[in-house]
Enzyme design. Structure first.
Site, PDB file in Angstrom:
ATOM      1  N   SER A  33       0.829  -1.214   0.000  1.00 59.30           N
ATOM      2  CA  SER A  33       0.000   0.000   0.000  1.00 59.30           C
ATOM      3  C   SER A  33       0.864   1.264   0.000  1.00 59.30           C
ATOM      4  CB  SER A  33      -0.974   0.000   1.183  1.00 59.30           C
ATOM      5  OG  SER A  33      -0.307   0.165   2.400  1.00 59.30           O
ATOM      6  N   ASN A  34       2.031   1.211   0.618  1.00 52.85           N
ATOM      7  CA  ASN A  34       2.938   2.372   0.543  1.00 52.85           C
ATOM      8  C   ASN A  34       3.494   2.529  -0.871  1.00 52.85           C
ATOM      9  OD1 ASN A  34       3.472   3.855   3.218  1.00 52.85           O
ATOM     10  ND2 ASN A  34       3.427   1.702   3.825  1.00 52.85           N
ATOM     11  N   MET A  94      10.729  -6.926   4.263  1.00 52.22           N
ATOM     12  CA  MET A  94      10.896  -7.629   5.525  1.00 52.22           C
ATOM     13  C   MET A  94      12.244  -8.317   5.690  1.00 52.22           C
ATOM     14  SD  MET A  94       8.272  -6.754   7.048  1.00 52.22           S
ATOM     15  CE  MET A  94       8.208  -7.790   8.502  1.00 52.22           C
ATOM     16  N   ILE A 107      16.321  -7.724   6.556  1.00 54.10           N
ATOM     17  CA  ILE A 107      17.295  -6.736   7.040  1.00 54.10           C
ATOM     18  C   ILE A 107      18.440  -6.629   6.037  1.00 54.10           C
ATOM     19  CG2 ILE A 107      18.975  -6.276   8.879  1.00 54.10           C
ATOM     20  CD1 ILE A 107      16.919  -7.489  10.828  1.00 54.10           C
ATOM     21  N   LEU A 108      18.820  -5.394   5.721  1.00 48.85           N
ATOM     22  CA  LEU A 108      19.895  -5.195   4.746  1.00 48.85           C
ATOM     23  C   LEU A 108      21.253  -5.351   5.420  1.00 48.85           C
ATOM     24  CD1 LEU A 108      18.679  -2.031   2.783  1.00 48.85           C
ATOM     25  CD2 LEU A 108      18.043  -4.422   2.450  1.00 48.85           C
ATOM     26  N   HIS A 163       8.581   3.131   9.096  1.00 45.15           N
ATOM     27  CA  HIS A 163       8.356   2.249  10.242  1.00 45.15           C
ATOM     28  C   HIS A 163       7.098   2.713  10.978  1.00 45.15           C
ATOM     29  CE1 HIS A 163       9.446  -0.554  13.372  1.00 45.15           C
ATOM     30  NE2 HIS A 163       9.133   0.376  14.252  1.00 45.15           N
ATOM     31  N   GLU A 215      22.111   0.001  12.072  1.00 41.74           N
ATOM     32  CA  GLU A 215      21.309  -0.323  13.254  1.00 41.74           C
ATOM     33  C   GLU A 215      19.826  -0.418  12.853  1.00 41.74           C
ATOM     34  OE1 GLU A 215      19.799   1.764  17.300  1.00 41.74           O
ATOM     35  OE2 GLU A 215      21.314   2.810  16.121  1.00 41.74           O
ATOM     36  N   GLU A 271       1.051   7.027   7.120  1.00 41.24           N
ATOM     37  CA  GLU A 271       2.212   6.546   6.348  1.00 41.24           C
ATOM     38  C   GLU A 271       2.084   6.971   4.894  1.00 41.24           C
ATOM     39  OE1 GLU A 271       3.373   2.427   6.700  1.00 41.24           O
ATOM     40  OE2 GLU A 271       2.630   2.294   8.741  1.00 41.24           O
TER      41      GLU A 271
END
Ligand code: GRF
Length: 190
Positions: A15-16, A92, A94-95, A111, A145, A176
């Site tokens: 949706s974003n 979903m 993590i890079l 977020h 982080e 958002e």
């Protein structure tokens, strides 16, 4: 108006992605979505990408030895698009520093909490458990982080005693969809 080339990373609903694509349709908006990337070939957002004739790439992580090799492949696939910004939108995975280092200060994320509060998953559930009276969403730069990079924009929503995870999620998502396109514009025109 220069249309800066951007890429959107998704894993799910999208949706974003839709709110960003809609903003890009405006003549005066400084971005164009050149590519949608997904780690999940079943992400519903990919159907939206296809319906809107957007270039879409999917790549299954499990076919790679490790994250480094996976991200090397992503980098090579994205190269032809000359992206000036990558927007994680419900991505979903993590890079690692491989991808982050390749696109320094060019990766942002949304977020569903008022960072630095409630990093990580299940934000709405934790917000309700703690009887918070407000929550919101944050667009921030991605660094090493998790959910810890510099904040670009935030928007608040009020929480009442009647709220449930579903109602909070709905309220936050509405915000958002407003701040992500705004934040992209800010980053690209600063
Ligand atoms: C949003 O709540 C976003 O804040 C989080 O993942 C969700 C993605 O939703 N990172 P969608 O796929 O954009 O609808």
């Amino acid at each position: 108006m220069i249309k800066h080339p951007i890429g959107i990373f998704i894993s799910g609903r999208g949706s974003n992605l839709k709110s960003i694509v809609d903003a890009c349709k405006e003549k005066e908006y400084p971005a164009e979505v050149k590519v949608v990337f997904s780690n999940n070939k079943n992400a519903p957002g990919l159907s939206f990408a296809k319906e809107n004739n957007l270039e879409a790439i999917t790549l299954d992580y499990h076919k790679f030895k490790n994250t480094e090799e996976y991200e090397e492949k992503i980098i090579s696939l994205l190269k032809p698009f000359d992206l000036e910004l990558i927007c994680l939108a419900g991505y979903m995975k993590i890079l690692s520093k491989k991808l982050i280092g390749h696109y320094p200060n060019k990766i942002i994320n949304i977020h569903p909490s008022l960072l630095p509060k409630y990093k990580g998953l299940n934000t709405h559930q934790r917000v309700l458990e703690n009887n918070e009276t407000k929550s919101g969403c944050t667009v921030h730069y991605v660094n090493h982080e998790m959910d810890g990079g510099k904040i670009i924009l935030q928007r608040e929503v009020e929480i009442s005693a009647e709220d449930t995870e579903t109602s909070v999620s709905k309220k936050v998502l509405k915000e958002e969809h407003i701040i992500y396109p705004e934040a992209i514009k800010l980053v690209l025109t600063k």
